[in-house]
Design an enzyme around this catalytic site. Structure first.
Site, PDB file in Angstrom:
ATOM      1  N   CYS A  95      -5.109  -3.593   2.927  1.00 30.48           N
ATOM      2  CA  CYS A  95      -4.962  -3.265   4.349  1.00 30.48           C
ATOM      3  C   CYS A  95      -5.861  -3.385   5.212  1.00 30.48           C
ATOM      4  O   CYS A  95      -6.346  -4.586   5.705  1.00 30.48           O
ATOM      5  CB  CYS A  95      -4.201  -1.910   4.502  1.00 30.48           C
ATOM      6  SG  CYS A  95      -3.213  -1.567   6.011  1.00 30.48           S
ATOM      7  N   GLU A 133       0.934  -1.543   0.152  1.00 29.63           N
ATOM      8  CA  GLU A 133       0.179   0.035  -0.072  1.00 29.63           C
ATOM      9  C   GLU A 133       0.875   1.391  -0.092  1.00 29.63           C
ATOM     10  O   GLU A 133       1.955   1.136   0.507  1.00 29.63           O
ATOM     11  CB  GLU A 133      -0.925  -0.133   1.506  1.00 29.63           C
ATOM     12  CG  GLU A 133      -1.895   0.978   1.400  1.00 29.63           C
ATOM     13  CD  GLU A 133      -2.658   1.047   2.695  1.00 29.63           C
ATOM     14  OE1 GLU A 133      -2.138   0.471   3.718  1.00 29.63           O
ATOM     15  OE2 GLU A 133      -3.923   1.562   2.718  1.00 29.63           O
ATOM     16  N   LYS A 193      -9.787   1.201  -2.280  1.00 28.46           N
ATOM     17  CA  LYS A 193      -9.932   0.794  -0.817  1.00 28.46           C
ATOM     18  C   LYS A 193     -11.357   0.974  -0.088  1.00 28.46           C
ATOM     19  O   LYS A 193     -11.533   2.151  -0.192  1.00 28.46           O
ATOM     20  CB  LYS A 193      -8.900   1.468   0.058  1.00 28.46           C
ATOM     21  CG  LYS A 193      -8.905   0.726   1.398  1.00 28.46           C
ATOM     22  CD  LYS A 193      -7.681   1.396   2.211  1.00 28.46           C
ATOM     23  CE  LYS A 193      -7.403   0.819   3.696  1.00 28.46           C
ATOM     24  NZ  LYS A 193      -6.345   1.529   4.125  1.00 28.46           N
TER      25      LYS A 193
END
Ligand SMILES: O=C(O)CCC(=O)C(=O)O
Length: 265
Positions: A151, A40, A110
Site C-alpha cells: 500500500c 492488505e 510494511k
C-alpha cells in the site's frame, strides 16, 4: 505465469473475511492461476477495538492461507495481516508468501507507515499501532523474481528501484487498502509509474468499498505491464482479474528502451 489479483471488502468478521478470500482463491485456481495475490489487511479491516489478537506467522491466519495454497496447489501472496512482533503495543503489517505446497517462502513487513492528516478527508496514524519493517524482500516464484511491497510503500520509488535493481525483481506486488480520497487521483498513476520506471510488471490487489469505521477503499485492482499498460482491472466490488505474464515482453522492453541499464546514479 498466470497471475490473479483479488479484490475484497474485508470488514470486522475475520472468519467471514477468510471465507471470502478462500472463495476468490478457488476461483483463481479454477481459472488456472499460478500465483494469487490478496489485498492488505485481508483478514480484518474493522474497528481497532474488535481486532483479533495479533498472531505469529503460523497462527490462525497464516495456517489458513498455508492450507489454501496447498489445497489449490497455487503460489499465494496472502495480502497482509497483523503479525505479533516484539513490541507489545504495535504489530507488524506483514505479507506472507506460500508456495504450492503451503510452505512459507517469504514474509515482508510494511516499511512505510501511513501517517497522514488531510483535514476533513483522511486522518490516519498507522505508526500508533504498527511498527515499521526494515527489510526489502524479493522472493523467487519458480524463476520469476517477485518484489514485495504494501500500500503506502507505493509512494516511495526508491524501495521499488531497490527491488528491481539490487533484488532483480520482474514483478512488483502491491497488496493495498488504498483510501478512496487519494486513490481516485493517485493509485493508477503511481502503479503505472512504478511499472514504467522499473520496467517491471506490477500487480496490485486492493480492498474495495466501505469498511468500519468510516473507511472507504478505492479498489481498482489491476495488473500493469512494464510498458505501463493496464492489462486487466477488477471492476468495483469484490472480484478478481486473471492475466498471463509474458517475460518476453519485459525482456524486449528492457533491450529496446534500456533505461534501467542507462542509470547513472
Ligand atoms: O497512500 C495512500 O494514499 C493510501 C495508503 C493507505 O491507505 C495505506 O497505506 O494503508
Amino acid at each position: 505465469m498466470r497471475v490473479a489479483v483479488c479484490q475484497l471488502n474485508s470488514r470486522h468478521d475475520r472468519e467471514a473475511n477468510l471465507a471470502a478470500a478462500e472463495s476468490l482463491i478457488d476461483r483463481a485456481a479454477e481459472a488456472g492461476a499460478d500465483l494469487v495475490l490478496l489485498p492488505e489487511y485481508v483478514d480484518y479491516l474493522g474497528p481497532g477495538a474488535g481486532m483479533p489478537a495479533p498472531e505469529s506467522v503460523d497462527g490462525r491466519v497464516g495456517s489458513f492461507f498455508a492450507a489454501a495454497a496447498r489445497r489449490r496447489g497455487v503460489w499465494l501472496i496472502a495480502g497482509s495481516f497483523h503479525e505479533a512482533g516484539p513490541d507489545p503495543d504495535r504489530t507488524w503489517n506483514t505479507t506472507l508468501v506460500f508456495d504450492r505446497s503451503g510452505t512459507l517462502a517469504a514474509a515482508y513487513r510494511k516499511i512505510h507507515l501511513y501517517d497522514v492528516e488531510i483535514p476533513g478527508r483522511v486522518s490516519y496514524r498507522e505508526s500508533a499501532t504498527v511498527a515499521p519493517g526494515d527489510q526489502p524482500v524479493v522472493v523467487d516464484v519458480e524463476g520469476l523474481r517477485v518484489g514485495l511491497t504494501i500500500c503506502y510503500d507505493l509512494r516511495f520509488p526508491e524501495l521499488y528501484r531497490q527491488l528491481a535493481t539490487v533484488g532483480g525483481a520482474q514483478l512488483l506486488v502491491v497488496p493495498a487498502a488504498f483510501m478512496m480520497h487519494t486513490g481516485r487521483d493517485h493509485w493508477e498513476v503511481l502503479l503505472r509509474a512504478r511499472a514504467i520506471e522499473n520496467q517491471c510488471f506490477v500487480a496490485a490487489a486492493g480492498q474495495t468499498g466501505d469498511h468500519e469505521p468510516g473507511r472507504t477503499c478505492y479498489g481498482r485492482s489491476m495488473l500493469v505491464d512494464p510498458w505501463g499498460t493496464v492489462l486487466s482491472q477488477v471492476p468495483d466490488g469484490p472480484g478478481l482479474a486473471v492475466t498471463d505474464i509474458d517475460l518476453g515482453c519485459l525482456e524486449r522492453i528492457r533491450v529496446e528502451l534500456p533505461s534501467l541499464a542507462n542509470r547513472r546514479l
